[in-house]
Design a protein around this motif. Structure first.
Motif, short mmCIF file in Angstrom:
data_model
loop_
_atom_site.label_atom_id
_atom_site.label_comp_id
_atom_site.label_asym_id
_atom_site.label_seq_id
_atom_site.Cartn_x
_atom_site.Cartn_y
_atom_site.Cartn_z
N LYS A 2 -51.69 61.18 -62.72
CA LYS A 2 -52.20 62.04 -61.66
C LYS A 2 -52.91 61.20 -60.59
CE LYS A 2 -52.44 66.30 -60.36
NZ LYS A 2 -51.32 66.97 -59.81
N SER A 5 -50.89 61.37 -55.06
CA SER A 5 -50.68 62.73 -54.56
C SER A 5 -49.18 63.02 -54.61
CB SER A 5 -51.19 62.87 -53.13
OG SER A 5 -50.33 62.17 -52.24
N ASN A 6 -48.81 64.26 -54.44
CA ASN A 6 -47.39 64.63 -54.46
C ASN A 6 -46.61 63.88 -53.39
OD1 ASN A 6 -47.94 66.36 -56.54
ND2 ASN A 6 -47.85 68.21 -55.31
N GLU A 7 -47.20 63.76 -52.20
CA GLU A 7 -46.52 63.08 -51.09
C GLU A 7 -46.32 61.60 -51.40
OE1 GLU A 7 -49.29 64.94 -50.68
OE2 GLU A 7 -48.47 66.70 -49.71
N LEU A 9 -46.12 60.24 -54.30
CA LEU A 9 -45.15 60.14 -55.39
C LEU A 9 -43.72 60.20 -54.85
CD1 LEU A 9 -44.82 60.05 -58.48
CD2 LEU A 9 -44.83 62.53 -58.44
N VAL A 10 -43.46 61.15 -53.97
CA VAL A 10 -42.12 61.30 -53.40
C VAL A 10 -41.76 60.08 -52.55
CG1 VAL A 10 -40.72 62.66 -51.79
CG2 VAL A 10 -42.11 63.81 -53.51
N GLU A 32 -42.08 62.03 -63.51
CA GLU A 32 -43.31 62.66 -62.99
C GLU A 32 -42.99 63.71 -61.93
OE1 GLU A 32 -47.32 63.53 -62.72
OE2 GLU A 32 -46.25 62.37 -64.25
N ILE A 33 -42.03 63.43 -61.07
CA ILE A 33 -41.61 64.40 -60.05
C ILE A 33 -41.10 65.67 -60.71
CG2 ILE A 33 -39.79 64.85 -58.34
CD1 ILE A 33 -40.23 61.94 -57.37
N ARG A 36 -43.94 67.80 -62.14
CA ARG A 36 -44.69 68.54 -61.12
C ARG A 36 -43.84 69.57 -60.41
NH1 ARG A 36 -48.52 64.06 -58.08
NH2 ARG A 36 -49.01 62.83 -59.91
N LEU A 38 -41.37 69.03 -58.20
CA LEU A 38 -41.14 68.67 -56.80
C LEU A 38 -39.66 68.41 -56.56
CD1 LEU A 38 -44.05 66.11 -56.40
CD2 LEU A 38 -44.06 68.51 -55.76
N PRO A 40 -37.63 65.73 -54.35
CA PRO A 40 -37.82 64.55 -53.52
C PRO A 40 -36.95 64.51 -52.27
CG PRO A 40 -36.64 63.98 -55.50
CD PRO A 40 -37.06 65.41 -55.65
#
Length: 43
Positions: A2, A5-7, A9-10, A32-33, A36, A38, A40
């Motif tokens: 964690k 952040s999501n951004e 990570l992508v 991990e994506i 969550r 997400l 990508p």
């Protein structure tokens, strides 16, 4: 994982795919994506 952040990570995932050299890192980021929920890339 964690830490990112999501951004972040992508973006890291996209960069890793472009370089193509770090197969293990790509796998970790992809996992991990998916955890969550997400997407990508835009469909």
């Amino acid at each position: 994982m964690k830490i990112m952040s999501n951004e972040q990570l992508v973006v890291s995932y996209r960069d890793a795919l472009k370089s193509g050299s770090e197969k293990e890192w790509i796998r970790i980021l992809k996992t991990e994506i998916q955890k969550r929920g997400l997407k990508p890339f835009k469909d």
